[in-house]
Enzyme design. Structure first.
Site, short mmCIF file in Angstrom:
data_model
loop_
_atom_site.label_atom_id
_atom_site.label_comp_id
_atom_site.label_asym_id
_atom_site.label_seq_id
_atom_site.Cartn_x
_atom_site.Cartn_y
_atom_site.Cartn_z
N TYR A 1 0.74 -1.22 -0.07
CA TYR A 1 -0.06 0.12 -0.05
C TYR A 1 1.04 1.11 -0.07
O TYR A 1 1.79 1.40 0.77
CB TYR A 1 -1.01 0.06 1.13
CG TYR A 1 -1.46 1.34 1.30
CD1 TYR A 1 -2.69 1.74 0.58
CD2 TYR A 1 -1.30 2.14 2.48
CE1 TYR A 1 -3.38 2.69 0.77
CE2 TYR A 1 -1.93 3.32 2.54
CZ TYR A 1 -3.25 3.72 1.66
OH TYR A 1 -3.73 4.75 2.04
N ASP B 1 0.46 15.51 5.77
CA ASP B 1 -0.69 15.19 5.02
C ASP B 1 -1.82 16.16 5.00
O ASP B 1 -2.67 15.90 5.85
CB ASP B 1 -0.77 13.85 5.30
CG ASP B 1 -2.03 13.18 4.45
OD1 ASP B 1 -2.12 13.77 3.39
OD2 ASP B 1 -2.47 12.05 5.07
N ASP C 1 -3.23 5.40 -2.54
CA ASP C 1 -3.93 6.64 -2.00
C ASP C 1 -4.14 7.54 -3.26
O ASP C 1 -3.30 7.94 -4.01
CB ASP C 1 -3.34 7.30 -0.95
CG ASP C 1 -4.23 8.33 -0.44
OD1 ASP C 1 -5.12 8.63 -0.75
OD2 ASP C 1 -3.80 8.79 0.77
N ASP D 1 -6.59 10.31 -2.75
CA ASP D 1 -7.07 11.39 -1.92
C ASP D 1 -8.30 11.63 -2.42
O ASP D 1 -9.34 10.77 -2.46
CB ASP D 1 -6.16 12.72 -2.06
CG ASP D 1 -4.70 12.51 -1.38
OD1 ASP D 1 -4.91 11.84 -0.15
OD2 ASP D 1 -3.84 12.99 -2.19
N HIS E 1 -8.03 4.47 -3.71
CA HIS E 1 -9.23 4.74 -2.76
C HIS E 1 -9.28 6.50 -3.04
O HIS E 1 -8.43 7.19 -3.03
CB HIS E 1 -9.18 4.57 -1.48
CG HIS E 1 -8.06 4.90 -0.60
ND1 HIS E 1 -7.94 6.24 -0.10
CD2 HIS E 1 -6.92 4.15 -0.15
CE1 HIS E 1 -6.73 6.39 0.72
NE2 HIS E 1 -6.18 5.11 0.51
N GLU F 1 -11.88 9.40 -1.51
CA GLU F 1 -12.84 9.87 -0.51
C GLU F 1 -13.58 11.03 -0.68
O GLU F 1 -13.49 11.75 -1.71
CB GLU F 1 -11.51 10.31 0.65
CG GLU F 1 -10.76 11.51 0.36
CD GLU F 1 -9.40 11.42 1.21
OE1 GLU F 1 -9.22 12.62 1.87
OE2 GLU F 1 -8.67 10.51 1.15
N CYS G 1 -5.03 14.12 6.78
CA CYS G 1 -4.89 12.79 7.20
C CYS G 1 -6.17 12.45 8.01
O CYS G 1 -7.04 13.27 8.57
CB CYS G 1 -3.84 12.74 8.14
SG CYS G 1 -3.66 10.95 8.96
N GLU H 1 -13.33 5.21 7.25
CA GLU H 1 -12.17 5.84 7.87
C GLU H 1 -12.51 6.23 9.23
O GLU H 1 -13.35 6.75 9.63
CB GLU H 1 -11.50 7.09 7.16
CG GLU H 1 -10.42 7.65 7.71
CD GLU H 1 -9.12 6.71 7.74
OE1 GLU H 1 -9.10 5.88 8.36
OE2 GLU H 1 -8.14 7.14 7.15
N ASN I 1 -8.03 0.57 8.03
CA ASN I 1 -6.95 1.28 8.12
C ASN I 1 -6.45 1.39 9.69
O ASN I 1 -7.03 1.93 10.60
CB ASN I 1 -7.19 2.78 7.90
CG ASN I 1 -6.12 3.49 7.58
OD1 ASN I 1 -4.73 2.96 7.53
ND2 ASN I 1 -6.25 4.73 7.39
#
Length: 323
Positions: A60, A75, A103, A105, A130, A132, A140, A211, A234
C-alpha cells in the site's frame, strides 16, 4: 477446426497465456470471504523493496508517506496528482506480480480530473486506489477538523472513477479496483457514513472503506452491513481506530487491512536515534553484523544481483569483474 481460428467469443493463445494483471490479482485476493490481505505501508523504492522481500502479497502506498518523503510536508492536501502518480508508478514497476494499492485522496478535482487520475493510475499498472469525500484541501483521516463534501459531490467522484475505468476496459483492457472511502463518520456519524458507502457500491465501487472507525463493535457492525462487499480497515496506531491484529480484523469481517504508517514510524524513530547519536557523540555505533554485511546488504535488497544477472544474460560485461 484448428487452434488458430478465432471468432467473437473465442480467446487467442496470446490472451490465454498473458499473465494476470495486478488488478486481477487483487480481485482474486478480495474474492475470498474468509481471508484477509495485510498490506504494509510503503512510500518509496526502498520501503517497497523491503516489503516485497518479506513476501507480502500486496503493498500500500501511503499518501501521508508520499507527502513526507517527497515534499517534506504534512498530509494536508499539499501533494498533487502528479506527485502521487509518479511515486505510485515507480513503486508499481518494481514487481508487477505484487499488486499495489495507492491513495488517490479526493481524486484531485471534479469529474474530468478524477477521470484523468483513474486513467493515469491504470496506465501505471496500479492495482487499486481509494477516493474519499473530504474537501480538496483534505487532511490525514486520523486528524481532527475534517471537512466533508455533500453526498452528490462525492457520488460524482465515484461515478467519474467508474466511468473512466469502463472506458479503459473497453479501449485498452485496463482495470483497477476502486475503493470508496468516507471520512464522514467523524462529522456526521455512523449512519451517514454507511449510507454514503452503500451508494458508492451501487454506483460501481468494489471495496468499502470507513475511515476512523472508533471501536471494534462499530467495525463489526460496519462489515455486517456490507456482507458480500470487501471492506478495508486502516490501522494507524495512536489514531482514531483501535489497534488490531490481522487475525482480529479478519474475524471482524474485513478482507483488507493496511498499515500506512508502519515504515514511516520505524524510519522516523531509528533514523532520529542514529542522527542524535552522531550529533551528540560524534560517532555512530556499528554492529559487527553491519560491518560484515557492508553496503551490499542494502544494494541487494533493491536488486543488485538481479541487475548483474540481467546484464550478463544480455551479453553485457559491466559487472564481469565483480562489484
Amino acid at each position: 477446426m484448428n487452434g488458430s481460428h478465432t471468432n467473437g467469443s473465442s480467446v487467442s493463445h496470446d490472451q490465454m497465456s498473458r499473465p494476470m494483471s495486478a488488478a486481477s490479482r487483487l480481485r482474486a485476493m478480495l474474492s475470498r470471504p474468509d481471508q484477509i490481505t495485510a498490506c504494509p505501508g510503503v512510500y518509496d523504492g526502498l520501503t517497497a523493496r523491503i516489503a516485497i522481500a518479506q513476501g507480502f502479497p500486496c503493498i500500500y502506498m501511503t499518501g501521508a508517506g508520499t507527502a513526507a518523503s517527497k515534499l517534506g510536508m504534512p498530509d494536508l492536501g499539499l501533494v498533487t496528482m502528479n506527485d502521487m502518480l509518479a511515486n505510485a508508478a515507480m513503486i508499481a514497476s518494481l514487481d508487477r506480480t505484487i499488486p499495489l494499492i495507492a491513495d488517490a485522496d479526493t481524486g484531485y478535482g471534479g469529474p474530468p480530473m478524477v477521470s484523468r487520475t483513474v486513467k493515469g493510475y491504470i496506465s501505471a499498472g496500479i492495482a487499486g486506489m481509494h477516493i474519499e469525500d473530504q474537501v480538496l484541501m483534505k487532511r490525514c483521516g486520523h486528524l481532527g477538523g475534517k471537512e466533508i463534501v455533500g453526498r452528490e459531490e462525492y457520488y460524482s467522484r465515484i461515478r467519474a472513477a467508474v466511468m473512466a475505468r469502463e472506458e479503459e476496459r473497453s479501449t485498452t483492457g485496463g482495470d483497477i479496483v476502486i475503493i470508496a472511502r468516507t471520512d464522514a463518520l467523524q462529522s456526521f456519524g455512523f449512519d451517514e457514513a454507511v449510507e454514503r458507502l452503500k451508494a458508492c457500491i451501487e454506483i460501481g465501487a468494489d471495496v468499502a472503506f470507513l475511515e476512523g472507525v472508533t471501536s471494534k463493535e462499530d467495525a463489526k457492525k460496519f462489515t455486517s452491513l456490507f456482507e458480500g462487499t470487501p471492506c478495508l480497515l486502516n490501522n494507524v496506531p495512536g489514531g482514531a481506530t483501535p489497534d488490531m491484529t490481522v487475525e482480529e480484523a479478519r474475524k471482524l469481517g474485513y478482507r483488507l487491512i493496511i498499515y500506512p504508517g508502519l515504515a514511516l514510524n520505524a524510519v522516523m524513530l531509528s533514523v532520529t536515534a542514529a542522527y542524535k547519536e552522531l550529533h551528540e557523540k560524534g560517532s555512530v555505533h556499528v554492529s559487527d553484523d553491519q560491518l560484515k554485511a557492508g553496503v551490499k546488504r542494502m544494494f541487494n535488497v533493491v536488486g543488485l544481483q538481479e541487475c548483474i544477472a540481467f546484464d550478463a544474460k544480455a551479453g553485457g560485461t559491466s559487472y564481469s569483474k565483480g562489484v
